[in-house]
Design a protein around this motif. Structure first.
Motif, PDB file in Angstrom:
ATOM      1  N   PRO A  43      21.640  -3.894   1.526  1.00  0.00           N
ATOM      2  CA  PRO A  43      20.406  -4.542   1.986  1.00  0.00           C
ATOM      3  C   PRO A  43      19.991  -4.142   3.403  1.00  0.00           C
ATOM      4  O   PRO A  43      18.809  -4.006   3.683  1.00  0.00           O
ATOM      5  N   LYS A  44      20.958  -3.908   4.278  1.00  0.00           N
ATOM      6  CA  LYS A  44      20.624  -3.515   5.647  1.00  0.00           C
ATOM      7  C   LYS A  44      20.469  -2.013   5.817  1.00  0.00           C
ATOM      8  O   LYS A  44      19.872  -1.559   6.787  1.00  0.00           O
ATOM      9  N   ARG A  45      20.995  -1.234   4.911  1.00  0.00           N
ATOM     10  CA  ARG A  45      20.916   0.224   4.999  1.00  0.00           C
ATOM     11  C   ARG A  45      20.532   0.820   3.638  1.00  0.00           C
ATOM     12  O   ARG A  45      21.345   1.491   2.993  1.00  0.00           O
ATOM     13  N   PRO A  46      19.291   0.576   3.221  1.00  0.00           N
ATOM     14  CA  PRO A  46      18.869   1.107   1.922  1.00  0.00           C
ATOM     15  C   PRO A  46      18.563   2.594   1.992  1.00  0.00           C
ATOM     16  O   PRO A  46      18.405   3.157   3.077  1.00  0.00           O
ATOM     17  N   TYR A  47      18.491   3.207   0.839  1.00  0.00           N
ATOM     18  CA  TYR A  47      17.959   4.559   0.786  1.00  0.00           C
ATOM     19  C   TYR A  47      16.945   4.643  -0.341  1.00  0.00           C
ATOM     20  O   TYR A  47      16.892   3.793  -1.223  1.00  0.00           O
ATOM     21  N   PHE A  48      16.103   5.666  -0.255  1.00  0.00           N
ATOM     22  CA  PHE A  48      14.945   5.798  -1.117  1.00  0.00           C
ATOM     23  C   PHE A  48      14.874   7.201  -1.690  1.00  0.00           C
ATOM     24  O   PHE A  48      15.293   8.166  -1.049  1.00  0.00           O
ATOM     25  N   ARG A  49      14.300   7.327  -2.890  1.00  0.00           N
ATOM     26  CA  ARG A  49      14.086   8.643  -3.500  1.00  0.00           C
ATOM     27  C   ARG A  49      12.970   9.353  -2.750  1.00  0.00           C
ATOM     28  O   ARG A  49      11.981   8.739  -2.358  1.00  0.00           O
ATOM     29  N   VAL A  50      13.125  10.653  -2.547  1.00  0.00           N
ATOM     30  CA  VAL A  50      12.130  11.442  -1.815  1.00  0.00           C
ATOM     31  C   VAL A  50      10.765  11.354  -2.485  1.00  0.00           C
ATOM     32  O   VAL A  50       9.748  11.124  -1.830  1.00  0.00           O
ATOM     33  N   ASP A  51      10.725  11.515  -3.815  1.00  0.00           N
ATOM     34  CA  ASP A  51       9.437  11.490  -4.512  1.00  0.00           C
ATOM     35  C   ASP A  51       8.771  10.123  -4.439  1.00  0.00           C
ATOM     36  O   ASP A  51       7.543  10.018  -4.359  1.00  0.00           O
ATOM     37  N   ALA A  52       9.562   9.047  -4.412  1.00  0.00           N
ATOM     38  CA  ALA A  52       8.993   7.701  -4.301  1.00  0.00           C
ATOM     39  C   ALA A  52       8.382   7.478  -2.919  1.00  0.00           C
ATOM     40  O   ALA A  52       7.334   6.845  -2.788  1.00  0.00           O
ATOM     41  N   VAL A  53       9.009   8.024  -1.884  1.00  0.00           N
ATOM     42  CA  VAL A  53       8.481   7.900  -0.527  1.00  0.00           C
ATOM     43  C   VAL A  53       7.162   8.663  -0.416  1.00  0.00           C
ATOM     44  O   VAL A  53       6.181   8.146   0.137  1.00  0.00           O
ATOM     45  N   GLN A  54       7.124   9.862  -0.963  1.00  0.00           N
ATOM     46  CA  GLN A  54       5.895  10.653  -0.912  1.00  0.00           C
ATOM     47  C   GLN A  54       4.777   9.986  -1.703  1.00  0.00           C
ATOM     48  O   GLN A  54       3.626   9.971  -1.272  1.00  0.00           O
ATOM     49  N   ALA A  55       5.097   9.392  -2.851  1.00  0.00           N
ATOM     50  CA  ALA A  55       4.088   8.701  -3.656  1.00  0.00           C
ATOM     51  C   ALA A  55       3.581   7.461  -2.926  1.00  0.00           C
ATOM     52  O   ALA A  55       2.379   7.160  -2.952  1.00  0.00           O
ATOM     53  N   ALA A  56       4.463   6.746  -2.248  1.00  0.00           N
ATOM     54  CA  ALA A  56       4.055   5.550  -1.505  1.00  0.00           C
ATOM     55  C   ALA A  56       3.140   5.923  -0.348  1.00  0.00           C
ATOM     56  O   ALA A  56       2.225   5.163  -0.007  1.00  0.00           O
ATOM     57  N   ALA A  57       3.365   7.084   0.246  1.00  0.00           N
ATOM     58  CA  ALA A  57       2.552   7.500   1.383  1.00  0.00           C
ATOM     59  C   ALA A  57       1.104   7.750   0.994  1.00  0.00           C
ATOM     60  O   ALA A  57       0.198   7.543   1.801  1.00  0.00           O
ATOM     61  N   VAL A  58       0.863   8.176  -0.248  1.00  0.00           N
ATOM     62  CA  VAL A  58      -0.509   8.460  -0.679  1.00  0.00           C
ATOM     63  C   VAL A  58      -1.093   7.356  -1.561  1.00  0.00           C
ATOM     64  O   VAL A  58      -2.261   7.425  -1.925  1.00  0.00           O
ATOM     65  N   ALA A  59      -0.298   6.357  -1.893  1.00  0.00           N
ATOM     66  CA  ALA A  59      -0.766   5.267  -2.752  1.00  0.00           C
ATOM     67  C   ALA A  59      -1.838   4.455  -2.040  1.00  0.00           C
ATOM     68  O   ALA A  59      -1.818   4.303  -0.819  1.00  0.00           O
ATOM     69  N   ALA A  60      -2.756   3.943  -2.816  1.00  0.00           N
ATOM     70  CA  ALA A  60      -3.783   3.055  -2.259  1.00  0.00           C
ATOM     71  C   ALA A  60      -3.097   1.772  -1.803  1.00  0.00           C
ATOM     72  O   ALA A  60      -2.373   1.145  -2.563  1.00  0.00           O
ATOM     73  N   LYS A  61      -3.334   1.419  -0.560  1.00  0.00           N
ATOM     74  CA  LYS A  61      -2.714   0.226  -0.002  1.00  0.00           C
ATOM     75  C   LYS A  61      -3.679  -0.956  -0.126  1.00  0.00           C
ATOM     76  O   LYS A  61      -4.870  -0.807   0.101  1.00  0.00           O
ATOM     77  N   PRO A  62      -3.186  -2.119  -0.494  1.00  0.00           N
ATOM     78  CA  PRO A  62      -4.062  -3.293  -0.537  1.00  0.00           C
ATOM     79  C   PRO A  62      -4.567  -3.619   0.864  1.00  0.00           C
ATOM     80  O   PRO A  62      -3.862  -3.426   1.848  1.00  0.00           O
ATOM     81  N   THR A  63      -5.793  -4.057   0.951  1.00  0.00           N
ATOM     82  CA  THR A  63      -6.355  -4.401   2.256  1.00  0.00           C
ATOM     83  C   THR A  63      -6.553  -5.898   2.361  1.00  0.00           C
ATOM     84  O   THR A  63      -6.673  -6.605   1.361  1.00  0.00           O
ATOM     85  N   ARG A  64      -6.612  -6.368   3.573  1.00  0.00           N
ATOM     86  CA  ARG A  64      -6.843  -7.784   3.864  1.00  0.00           C
ATOM     87  C   ARG A  64      -8.078  -7.876   4.743  1.00  0.00           C
ATOM     88  O   ARG A  64      -8.372  -6.942   5.498  1.00  0.00           O
ATOM     89  N   PRO A  65      -8.795  -8.968   4.686  1.00  0.00           N
ATOM     90  CA  PRO A  65      -9.951  -9.124   5.577  1.00  0.00           C
ATOM     91  C   PRO A  65      -9.523  -8.985   7.042  1.00  0.00           C
ATOM     92  O   PRO A  65      -8.519  -9.545   7.460  1.00  0.00           O
ATOM     93  N   GLY A  66     -10.262  -8.188   7.777  1.00  0.00           N
ATOM     94  CA  GLY A  66      -9.965  -8.013   9.196  1.00  0.00           C
ATOM     95  C   GLY A  66      -8.915  -6.978   9.491  1.00  0.00           C
ATOM     96  O   GLY A  66      -8.589  -6.739  10.650  1.00  0.00           O
ATOM     97  N   GLN A  67      -8.353  -6.337   8.472  1.00  0.00           N
ATOM     98  CA  GLN A  67      -7.318  -5.337   8.693  1.00  0.00           C
ATOM     99  C   GLN A  67      -7.949  -4.071   9.277  1.00  0.00           C
ATOM    100  O   GLN A  67      -9.019  -3.657   8.865  1.00  0.00           O
ATOM    101  N   ARG A  68      -7.258  -3.469  10.232  1.00  0.00           N
ATOM    102  CA  ARG A  68      -7.756  -2.226  10.834  1.00  0.00           C
ATOM    103  C   ARG A  68      -7.689  -1.092   9.839  1.00  0.00           C
ATOM    104  O   ARG A  68      -6.784  -1.021   9.019  1.00  0.00           O
ATOM    105  N   ALA A  69      -8.642  -0.192   9.916  1.00  0.00           N
ATOM    106  CA  ALA A  69      -8.625   0.999   9.063  1.00  0.00           C
ATOM    107  C   ALA A  69      -7.595   1.977   9.598  1.00  0.00           C
ATOM    108  O   ALA A  69      -7.417   2.101  10.814  1.00  0.00           O
ATOM    109  N   ALA A  70      -6.932   2.659   8.709  1.00  0.00           N
ATOM    110  CA  ALA A  70      -5.874   3.606   9.120  1.00  0.00           C
ATOM    111  C   ALA A  70      -6.439   4.892   9.636  1.00  0.00           C
ATOM    112  O   ALA A  70      -7.462   5.335   9.453  1.00  0.00           O
TER     113      ALA A  70
END
Length: 70
Positions: A43-70
């Motif tokens: 739990p304190k030292r997780p690891y992630f699959r490379v392809d999952a990290v790359q997919a998360a980087a380009v995934a559409a992120k949910p937005t909230r009212p007032g959230q700054r644009a990236a």
């Protein structure tokens, strides 16, 4: 301290952040929000699959009212 021996094709939180040009806090936030899932580790030292990290980087992120644009 980083993992001493990671399986091939996996990244720690800090390695994943560097791979996609983000901060480690962003990777942890993606996990909390369900955009990225842990592939193993502890739990304190997780690891992630490379392809999952790359997919998360380009995934559409949910937005909230007032959230700054990236």
């Amino acid at each position: 301290m980083e993992h001493l021996a990671l399986p091939p094709g996996y990244l720690t939180t800090s390695m994943a952040a560097m791979a996609v040009g983000r901060q480690p806090a962003t990777i942890r936030d993606w996990v909390r929000r369900g955009i990225l899932h842990r592939a193993g580790g502890t739990p304190k030292r997780p690891y992630f699959r490379v392809d999952a990290v790359q997919a998360a980087a380009v995934a559409a992120k949910p937005t909230r009212p007032g959230q700054r644009a990236a």
